[in-house]
Design a protein around this motif. Structure first.
Motif, PDB file in Angstrom:
ATOM      1  N   ARG A  36      14.470 -17.810  34.305  1.00 11.76           N
ATOM      2  CA  ARG A  36      14.313 -18.389  33.276  1.00 11.76           C
ATOM      3  C   ARG A  36      15.435 -18.540  32.158  1.00 11.76           C
ATOM      4  O   ARG A  36      15.148 -19.288  31.437  1.00 11.76           O
ATOM      5  N   VAL A  37      16.045 -18.085  31.985  1.00 10.91           N
ATOM      6  CA  VAL A  37      17.355 -17.621  30.877  1.00 10.91           C
ATOM      7  C   VAL A  37      18.903 -18.559  31.525  1.00 10.91           C
ATOM      8  O   VAL A  37      19.367 -18.656  30.805  1.00 10.91           O
ATOM      9  N   ARG A  38      18.617 -18.405  32.615  1.00 11.78           N
ATOM     10  CA  ARG A  38      19.752 -18.906  33.283  1.00 11.78           C
ATOM     11  C   ARG A  38      20.761 -20.619  32.968  1.00 11.78           C
ATOM     12  O   ARG A  38      21.785 -20.513  32.839  1.00 11.78           O
ATOM     13  N   PRO A  39      19.247 -21.186  32.850  1.00 13.44           N
ATOM     14  CA  PRO A  39      20.080 -22.595  32.097  1.00 13.44           C
ATOM     15  C   PRO A  39      21.247 -21.986  30.661  1.00 13.44           C
ATOM     16  O   PRO A  39      21.888 -23.164  30.321  1.00 13.44           O
ATOM     17  N   TYR A  40      20.642 -21.254  29.982  1.00 11.19           N
ATOM     18  CA  TYR A  40      21.051 -21.182  28.761  1.00 11.19           C
ATOM     19  C   TYR A  40      22.161 -19.907  28.963  1.00 11.19           C
ATOM     20  O   TYR A  40      21.832 -19.246  27.784  1.00 11.19           O
ATOM     21  N   ALA A  41      23.023 -19.422  29.886  1.00 11.53           N
ATOM     22  CA  ALA A  41      24.042 -18.520  29.908  1.00 11.53           C
ATOM     23  C   ALA A  41      24.932 -18.908  28.768  1.00 11.53           C
ATOM     24  O   ALA A  41      25.274 -17.175  28.311  1.00 11.53           O
ATOM     25  N   LYS A  42      25.060 -19.408  28.036  1.00  9.24           N
ATOM     26  CA  LYS A  42      25.958 -19.016  26.937  1.00  9.24           C
ATOM     27  C   LYS A  42      26.374 -19.084  25.856  1.00  9.24           C
ATOM     28  O   LYS A  42      26.486 -18.422  25.739  1.00  9.24           O
ATOM     29  N   ALA A  43      24.241 -19.237  25.948  1.00  8.02           N
ATOM     30  CA  ALA A  43      24.288 -18.453  24.790  1.00  8.02           C
ATOM     31  C   ALA A  43      24.109 -17.092  24.369  1.00  8.02           C
ATOM     32  O   ALA A  43      23.959 -16.398  23.553  1.00  8.02           O
ATOM     33  N   ALA A  44      23.665 -16.841  25.308  1.00 11.24           N
ATOM     34  CA  ALA A  44      23.052 -15.140  26.103  1.00 11.24           C
ATOM     35  C   ALA A  44      24.767 -14.474  25.639  1.00 11.24           C
ATOM     36  O   ALA A  44      25.184 -13.893  25.608  1.00 11.24           O
ATOM     37  N   VAL A  45      25.422 -15.269  26.336  1.00 10.12           N
ATOM     38  CA  VAL A  45      27.094 -14.710  26.195  1.00 10.12           C
ATOM     39  C   VAL A  45      27.985 -15.445  24.809  1.00 10.12           C
ATOM     40  O   VAL A  45      27.948 -14.005  23.932  1.00 10.12           O
ATOM     41  N   VAL A  46      27.190 -15.916  23.579  1.00  8.19           N
ATOM     42  CA  VAL A  46      27.453 -15.774  22.401  1.00  8.19           C
ATOM     43  C   VAL A  46      26.952 -14.736  21.378  1.00  8.19           C
ATOM     44  O   VAL A  46      27.399 -14.619  20.732  1.00  8.19           O
TER      45      VAL A  46
END
Length: 61
Positions: free
Chosen positions: A11-21
């Motif tokens: 469920r978080v994979r579409p927001y991978a860049k946000a996780a990296v940030v």
């Protein structure tokens, strides 16, 4: 080139860049306040920016 995409829940994979940030920002703040050398904080922020550039978001289902 996926850096953390396989480690994230589906469920978080579409927001991978946000996780990296988020991880990079926390590491940058920790290095800024805890490291004796300010150059370390700059390097962490540069690596975070490069990580965001390289990390793709997952395709939404």
């Amino acid at each position: 080139m996926t850096l953390i995409l396989p480690l994230l829940p589906a469920r978080v994979r579409p927001y991978a860049k946000a996780a990296v940030v988020t991880v990079g920002t926390l590491a940058g703040l920790a290095s800024f306040y805890l490291a004796d050398e300010p150059k370390v904080a700059v390097v962490v922020h540069v690596l975070t920016a490069l990580g965001v550039y390289v990390q793709p978001n997952a395709d939404t289902p």
